[in-house]
Design an enzyme around this catalytic site. Sequence first.
Site, short mmCIF file in Angstrom:
data_model
loop_
_atom_site.label_atom_id
_atom_site.label_comp_id
_atom_site.label_asym_id
_atom_site.label_seq_id
_atom_site.Cartn_x
_atom_site.Cartn_y
_atom_site.Cartn_z
N GLU A 149 44.52 33.86 42.26
CA GLU A 149 43.15 33.89 41.76
C GLU A 149 42.39 32.60 42.04
OE1 GLU A 149 41.69 36.45 40.77
OE2 GLU A 149 43.24 37.86 40.13
N ARG A 188 39.13 32.67 44.60
CA ARG A 188 37.86 32.41 43.92
C ARG A 188 37.38 30.97 44.13
NH1 ARG A 188 37.67 36.11 38.45
NH2 ARG A 188 39.44 37.45 38.92
N ASP A 213 47.36 45.92 47.23
CA ASP A 213 46.17 46.30 47.99
C ASP A 213 45.78 45.31 49.09
OD1 ASP A 213 45.66 44.44 46.01
OD2 ASP A 213 43.80 45.36 45.32
N GLU A 217 34.59 47.03 44.77
CA GLU A 217 35.23 47.59 45.97
C GLU A 217 34.41 48.71 46.63
OE1 GLU A 217 38.02 45.26 43.78
OE2 GLU A 217 36.92 47.04 43.09
N THR A 257 39.05 38.29 50.21
CA THR A 257 39.12 39.41 49.28
C THR A 257 38.27 39.18 48.04
OG1 THR A 257 40.68 40.99 48.31
CG2 THR A 257 41.11 38.64 47.93
#
Length: 671
Positions: A302, A306, A435, A571, A660
């Site tokens: 994360e 980010r 994913d 998404e 992502t």
Amino acid sequence: MYSAAAAASPPRRDFISVTLSPEEAVRAGGYNNSKAWRRRSCWRKWKQLSRLQRSIVLFLFAFLAVCGVISYTSMGEPWKSLTNKSLDDQRMEPEVPGLKLANPAVLPAPQKADVNLGKYPELSPQKPPKLPHVRRGPSNLQIKPPWRDVRLKTQHDTSRIVEEPVQPDKEEQMEKSVISWRGAVIEPDQTAEPPSSKIKEPEKQSVEAEDPKEPVPINERQMAVMEAFRHAWKGYKDFAWGHDELKPLSKSYSEWFGLGLTLIDALDTMWILGLKEEFEEARKWVANDLVFDKNVDVNLFESTIRILGGLLSTYHLSGDSLFLEKAKDIGTRLMPAFNTPSKIPYSDVNIGRGTAHPPRWTSDSTVAEVTSIQLEFRELSRLTGDEKFQKAVDEVMKHVRTLSGKNDGLVPMFINTNSGQFTHLGVYTLGARADSYYEYLLKQWIQGGKKENELLEDYMRAIEGVKKHLLQRSQPKKLTFVGELAHGHFSAKMDHLVCFLPGTLALGAHNGLTADHMKLAEALIETCYQMYAQVETGLSPEIVHFNLHAQKGHKDVEIKPADRHNLLRPETVESLFYMYRFTGDKKYQDWGWEILQNFNKYTRVPTGGYTSINNVQNPSNPEPRDKMESFFLGETLKYMFLLFSDDIDLINLDKYVFNTEAHPLPIWVPA
């Protein structure tokens, strides 16, 4: 007796003492430590040597002289090149002390010869323009300034900076074209090679002149996105400034890492939307208050996607070295995560103490987390010239590639940090915990200039595995969806997270992969839209189950009580953006507009901000959860704005690849 003794004694000698002055001593030839006296003394010693001794000495002197000449001949050129390199490095020294700007990407020196830089011709032979040689870091890592787009787009919103069109023959105006609050004219580094163990020559390329394009005005739907962002930002600024996430209902905040996640996640969104005032406020906080030397555990995945991704992207768009300096700091502090027996990184890092560990309940990491940090660390290596970042994440990908336990390219969800082996075998999904592994296979291949074919092979094999094992069609509308496989048993369960896949498939098709990937993308994006359209609020739940058998009065989509929450996820909007960008079909914009209106209707908080909701099936009471995820500003609204834009150069997908978390990073070499 006396006379005889006297006669036998030796004759008496008398002595006279004479004292000479220094001047008289010199005239007399005495020692005075002068150079002339020493030379005469050395000559006497030389004459005292035998002929053999003098021959040996002369031979040694001659031998040393010959060696000196040979050494000068062989070492002269390398010393000269090292001296020149040192001077070049001094001239290219960055402004930030102690920070190597291996890619002065967005602010290169003006180029007179190559002013009209346009699009790269598709797969055409290309010639390299002449650029000043810039070298940083190890000898096998060569970074060059990027191409710049000298086209300047005027803005039609009062919050934007309005600049004059650039004339190709004016260097001063070229400098202005580098930075635009749209972010569209910032060109990525198109000639830089990634760090590797081999020296690779950059692809040859030519720059063709192109006609100046008319500026694309901001349309009403984009203005609506800007208004939504300002409303969300108002809540964050008023009640959660500098904290991780806004709690809009209670007008407070929540902390995860204590690093201002929402603010950092939103930096490049503000730049792309042209929100200058908000961006400057956030930049001041980053400069004055963002400190990573804190005794706090952060999640490697994360914080990478980010924070590191957000800082790198903002550096590329703005050209402000502050963000690269901060990116290098957090990237370095995350590196202890890779100190494991298997080199598969731990999930958690203490960025103040420099320690790392797995979660308290297991020694496993999720496959998605360890294989979805590569874009960011590879780019950090390219910018800093320090190969350790890329080396660490490349080792992870190489290791995962060799593991058993895959099913036609599909990977399990967990991997052990001690053994380096997959765990919980037999369960395969494109949802949570797996994913972005598939997403980053394709995007690393694109980022590196389509040269790392092993990544492409794994991606293509995985998509074939999806078709073989996970694709089904629902009833009654025969929607194509991606389910899950658990120990040979198919489940018609699909996470909203899986809706990244249509966009990824479309991106692959755009980059030359098979046309059936685009056909599958078109079918899947229809399904993702129906996950919104068939729900009472027009907002998708976190998870849906599809009906495989026709039943009277039943929809394709079934929602279980535990799955009916909505977290403002991006998404579907992300894939709508890709589909519209590559097809031009307006229906994708219309679908995105419906979603934005429903966000405003059911999740907007009047005092500022948006909130996740617990029940998408109850329009009268969607049960707000009092939390605005950072990705709502970092991803959802950014993709909305880009979806509604008709300007393909607003983050050109031939020049940027999104991580992502929707942070655009430059493609290293042109496709």
